[in-house]
Design an enzyme around this catalytic site. Structure first.
Site, mmCIF file in Angstrom:
data_model
loop_
_atom_site.group_PDB
_atom_site.id
_atom_site.type_symbol
_atom_site.label_atom_id
_atom_site.label_comp_id
_atom_site.label_asym_id
_atom_site.label_seq_id
_atom_site.Cartn_x
_atom_site.Cartn_y
_atom_site.Cartn_z
ATOM 1 N N HIS A 175 67.402 76.851 53.542
ATOM 2 C CA HIS A 175 66.852 77.857 54.446
ATOM 3 C C HIS A 175 66.810 77.290 55.860
ATOM 4 C CE1 HIS A 175 63.849 80.715 56.133
ATOM 5 N NE2 HIS A 175 64.498 81.543 55.333
ATOM 6 N N HIS A 176 67.166 78.128 56.838
ATOM 7 C CA HIS A 176 67.314 77.658 58.220
ATOM 8 C C HIS A 176 66.000 77.132 58.798
ATOM 9 C CE1 HIS A 176 69.280 77.073 61.959
ATOM 10 N NE2 HIS A 176 70.225 77.969 61.791
ATOM 11 N N SER A 177 64.874 77.498 58.221
ATOM 12 C CA SER A 177 63.591 77.007 58.723
ATOM 13 C C SER A 177 63.438 75.502 58.510
ATOM 14 C CB SER A 177 62.429 77.742 58.046
ATOM 15 O OG SER A 177 62.451 77.542 56.645
#
Length: 520
Positions: free
Chosen positions: A165-167
């Site tokens: 996930h890009h987070s």
């Protein structure tokens, strides 16, 4: 387009879980959680419904993959990084925080049972990634997983698909972390070598102390500063008008509203990095200039064909110039403003529990593409160089990041998300070029054949990534099939453009003798 009910369910799935940090006995209530740390503003942004972005790295291996070996060594590498062994939870005050947890590798490493004699292994892997882009990772566990496919394709004996996930981090940081988990094939104890920026020492001038030299230096410095100021003002103005109303031309590459909720077809092709270096050396440019140049050429060829197909004339209409005049087509380039931890620093962090810088501090750069048919193929590279040189001489990324931070602090995450979404939806695509290792690498006995990173969940119908590895360059396309029904044709147009530009360089006699061809 996703139904309203589907969108409602997806938004509900995006809500982070709430946990208590400790129970009455003082013990952690969820997998012995400790070490809470707030998420950065950019990491929080990737939890908004329109920015549920996942990064995918497709890794081809030259040997069959042994899952037990991969799992055993993940404990000593990736899991040492706090982001990959933490949940993203909402505390009592409503703030999202990183909370360390115990990782169950059986939930993160997926090894499906496959038929080793399947008819088309390449298509199976492509469909597997396509179906993967329809799903998301549960927030009851750290938001990453690894899929190991022991199937022989045209260019690998096994394929690993790493989804994050890009987070958890931006593409550059995650690439550095991935490489820090590998070692050189020729030297199993050595980390990969990633080229940096090479600076040439300036020759000392004999008249450096003269008054005329100082006058010229002041004039050049003034002109340099004025250009930097003016370019930043123009770029800031374009950013603001794009946020308010300025849209790209509606072309066959531009997706409709809600495109971020559709699955992505991911295709890629590996070409010779030496071919790109040949063009770079002949034209005195950079690898990035050539990558952007062949992309502009490929997009122009593809769009000309699509516009020709839409006409009801004879076959000759598909070979002439069918492009509309003055196409505005821009790419959103995400720039990491936080100094990225080097491979050595990340390796030390995982081996010796040291600290390393990490995070999502991202600014935008709006990169215009010149679309049109050119008699001289080298014009695509020349235009690309001019565009990139100008963008390098601007504080656009710092300005856009500062504006987003200001909006976040004053109006909150929803308004900041709306601002970013308006910018992205008014542009056409994403583009990136990541530098990989100079030598062949492997992960604990698994030599890597290629590396193909991309993402899904972004509000663009098209994303193009270039990834270098040893003497190869992999061109990766992530597309929405409803908008771009023939992604392999677009990929081939970009690859064919490289060959055309290379041939033009040879025909014009621009090849230079360069003993350092292997340098990026």
């Amino acid at each position: 387009m996703e139904s309203e009910e589907g969108l409602r369910r997806r938004k509900q799935a995006l809500k982070p879980i709430k946990t208590k940090t400790a129970n009455k006995e003082g013990e952690d209530s969820v997998n012995h959680q400790v070490e809470e740390e707030p998420l950065s503003p950019s990491a929080r942004l990737f939890h908004e419904p329109h920015f549920n972005v996942y990064i995918i790295a497709i890794m081809g291996c030259k040997t069959q993959i042994y899952p037990d070996i991969a799992k055993a060594n993940l404990v000593h590498t990736l899991l040492k990084h706090p982001r990959f062994s933490s949940l993203q939870v909402v505390g009592d005050g409503g703030e999202m925080k990183w909370v360390r947890t115990k990782v169950d590798l059986e939930k993160h490493v997926i090894v499906p049972e496959l038929n080793p004699n399947m008819d088309d292994a390449d298509q199976y892997v492509e469909d597997y990634v396509f179906n993967l882009s329809k799903s998301s990772i549960e927030k009851t566990q750290p938001m990453w997983d690894l899929h190991l496919l022991n199937v022989k394709t045209s260019d690998a004996e096994g394929v690993g698909i790493f989804r994050v996930h890009h987070s958890l981090g931006d593409g550059t940081s995650l690439m550095s972390l991935l490489l820090a988990c590998t070692r050189q094939i020729s030297d199993p104890q050595a980390l990969p070598t990633v080229p940096g920026v090479l600076y040439k020492k300036k020759k000392k001038n004999a008249v450096n102390g003269s008054s005329s030299w100082w006058i010229w230096r002041c004039l050049i410095g003034f002109w340099w500063g004025w250009q930097l100021f003016w370019n930043t003002v123009v770029d800031a103005f374009m950013f603001m008008v794009t946020a308010l109303f300025l849209k790209d031309t509606e072309t066959p590459l531009k997706g409709p509203p809600g495109i971020e909720f559709t699955p992505r077809r991911i295709v890629y092709r590996t070409v010779s990095l030496d071919d790109i270096k040949l063009v770079k050396n002949a034209m005195n440019t950079t690898i990035n200039d050539v990558a952007l140049g062949i992309t502009q050429a490929g997009l122009s060829r593809y769009l000309n064909r699509r516009y020709g197909d839409s006409k009801k004339d004879d076959e000759a209409s598909k070979t002439k110039n069918n492009l509309p005049k003055k196409i505005r087509l821009r790419s959103t380039l995400l720039i990491n403003l936080r100094p990225t931890a080097g491979i050595q620093a990340l390796s030390d962090m995982m081996e010796k529990d040291t600290e390393a810088k990490w995070g999502n501090w991202i600014g935008y750069v709006l990169l215009p593409f010149t679309i049109g048919l050119r008699e001289d193929p080298l014009d695509y590279v020349r235009q690309a160089k001019a565009t990139i040189d100008r963008k390098k001489h601007s504080f656009e990324a710092i300005f856009t990041f500062s504006v987003a931070e200001l909006v976040l602090k004053i109006f909150g995450i929803k308004k900041a998300s709306a601002l970013s979404h308006s910018i992205l939806t008014r542009t056409t695509m994403c583009f990136s070029n990541l530098v990989g290792p100079l030598e062949e690498i492997g992960y604990y006995g698994h030599p890597m054949a290629y590396l193909a990173p991309t993402s899904y969940g972004q509000p663009h119908a098209l994303m193009i990534n270039f990834q270098s590895y040893s003497n190869k360059m992999t061109i990766v396309l992530s597309v929405d099939e409803d908008t771009i029904p023939d992604p392999k044709q677009l990929r081939d147009d970009i690859v064919d453009s490289l060959q055309l530009i290379k041939d033009a360089v040879i025909q014009k006699g621009l090849i230079k003798e360069d003993h350092n061809l292997n340098k990026i």
